[in-house]
Design an enzyme around this catalytic site. Structure first.
Site, PDB file in Angstrom:
ATOM      1  N   GLU A 192       6.936  -1.238  -2.759  1.00 12.55           N
ATOM      2  CA  GLU A 192       6.294  -1.241  -3.109  1.00 12.55           C
ATOM      3  C   GLU A 192       5.717  -2.268  -4.726  1.00 12.55           C
ATOM      4  OE1 GLU A 192       7.181   3.465  -4.268  1.00 12.55           O
ATOM      5  OE2 GLU A 192       7.335   2.640  -6.357  1.00 12.55           O
ATOM      6  N   SER A 235      12.435   3.360  -5.768  1.00 12.18           N
ATOM      7  CA  SER A 235      11.315   2.659  -4.747  1.00 12.18           C
ATOM      8  C   SER A 235      11.407   1.624  -4.067  1.00 12.18           C
ATOM      9  CB  SER A 235      10.892   3.390  -4.351  1.00 12.18           C
ATOM     10  OG  SER A 235      11.117   5.015  -4.052  1.00 12.18           O
ATOM     11  N   ARG A 255       0.125   4.368  -3.960  1.00 16.80           N
ATOM     12  CA  ARG A 255       0.784   4.004  -3.915  1.00 16.80           C
ATOM     13  C   ARG A 255      -0.416   2.358  -4.177  1.00 16.80           C
ATOM     14  NH1 ARG A 255       2.835   7.356  -4.603  1.00 16.80           N
ATOM     15  NH2 ARG A 255       4.703   7.871  -4.554  1.00 16.80           N
TER      16      ARG A 255
END
Ligand code: FAD
Length: 356
Positions: free
Chosen positions: A338, A244, A167
């Site tokens: 995130e 998320s 990520r």
């Protein structure tokens, strides 16, 4: 069409999937690489900051909005060429990501099928190296064409120079704000789908399929994601989110054995252990469907913070803080968010959320 004078005071919430936040002082749209360069020059000439907007699916915009130029990247075009037994696909940064996945799957090309249903644009995918169900986009990116705001030129960065990690990439990390992605080149091959993720294995085997094709895995991923509220659907309030909200933490093996030896986990190459943030959150007492005024936790997934209607960015941040606090209190693990936070410079709540 040439770059036009940006529009003033444009609400940003409707341009995001979470639907919170204030206005952009200026907003412009770039349809060509020349527009991108012109927008950069315009921001420089007017002494304002520039923020690049894709599909708005990974953003929390501050209630105060963004005091600068928001550049909506809308560069289009998808083309494919045969090379070395594979297919090279070039896609404009403004193209829909999921349509590109469908394009590849329809041509029998493997490598993107598990990334079906992720909202947003092609240009958004390298930024956090999107991943899902056993695939990461970095594995099939050959190069990323960017406008480099520092050197004021357009260059192609090979994947090896993009700093891809879990990520993460240099676009989100050390070089955040420097590059504007104009197009992405993917190297794909005809082949079998990736079926490594337990949910996908379970889904296809329940349907009696021993060797699913690319189309069946795409269909499986879309169905699994829908059940979790992870495919944007205006009729499903659980999808009014950034997906998320927290990343899955990676901890040392010794820490893992001390804090959560019975947790589901994934061993990393470097002896680290990745623990699902969703599990940590639920074990810390924050349940699916948790309601906190105008925000809440999705009824389908503990990792999604949702806007239940009329929420502010402050509501979202308050709930995110509370979740992070609960997991620290229970496990001593600091979850990292995130999404990208826009317009929050110096905000202590955001500093708390970003702290490792
Ligand atoms: C329901 C839902 C499910 C999701 N599921 C997943 C998932 O499974 N896996 C996953 O990894 N992510 C997931 N996401 C997060 C998100 O969809 C991805 O990160 C997506 O790639 C973001 O793309 P975007 O175009 O919407 O970018 P935006 O949200 O508009 O922007 C995100 C960041 O990328 C930058 N950016 C965007 N375009 C460009 C460009 N052309 N040049 C330079 N910078 C750019 C922005 O400046 C910002 O910093 C999900 C989100 C939602 C709402």
């Amino acid at each position: 069409m040439a770059f036009e004078q940006p529009a003033a005071d444009v609400p940003l919430a409707p341009l995001t999937t979470l639907g919170v936040g204030g206005t952009a002082r200026w907003l412009a749209r770039a349809s060509t690489a020349a527009d991108v360069a012109a927008a950069h020059e315009w921001a420089d000439a007017h002494g304002v900051r520039l923020f690049v907007l894709g599909g708005g699916s990974n953003l929390v915009i501050a209630d105060e909005g963004f005091d600068g130029l928001v550049l909506q990247v809308a560069l289009g075009g998808v083309s494919a060429e045969q090379r070395d037994g594979g297919t090279v696909i070039h896609a404009g940064a403004g193209e829909s990501w999921d349509e590109l996945v469908a394009f590849a799957v329809d041509r029998g090309l493997a490598g993107l099928e598990c990334l079906s249903g992720i909202p947003g644009t092609v240009g958004g995918t390298p930024i956090q190296n999107v991943g899902a169900y056993g695939q990461e986009v970095a594995a099939v990116i050959e190069s990323v064409t960017v406008f480099d705001r520092r050197d004021k030129r357009t260059i192609a960065l090979p994947a090896a120079e993009c700093g891809f990690a879990y990520r993460m990439s240099r676009f989100k990390g050390q070089d955040a704000g420097r590059f504007i992605v104009c197009d992405v080149t993917f190297q794909l091959r005809p082949g079998l789908p990736t079926v490594t993720y337990p949910d996908v294995i379970d889904y296809v085997s329940r349907r009696g399929s021993t060797s699913p094709d690319l189309g069946s895995v795409r269909a499986a991923v879309l169905a699994i994601r829908r059940r979790k509220g992870m495919v944007i659907d205006a009729a499903d309030p659980d999808t009014r989110s950034v997906g998320s909200f927290f990343m899955n933490p990676v901890v040392d093996r010794a820490v893992f054995e001390r804090i959560a030896p019975h947790a589901p986990h994934f061993m990393m190459d470097n002896d680290g252990v990745k623990i699902p943030a969703a599990w940590l959150i639920e074990q810390s007492g924050v349940a699916r469907g948790h309601v906190d005024g105008r925000v809440g936790v999705s009824t389908k997934h503990p990792l999604a913070i949702i806007n239940r209607g009329g929420a502010t960015a402050r509501d979202v941040i308050r709930l995110a803080r509370g979740i992070k606090r609960a997991v620290i209190d229970r496990f001593g693990v600091a979850l990292r968010p995130e999404p990208v936070f826009v317009g929050f410079a110096g905000d202590p709540d955001i500093e708390y959320l970003l702290r490792g």
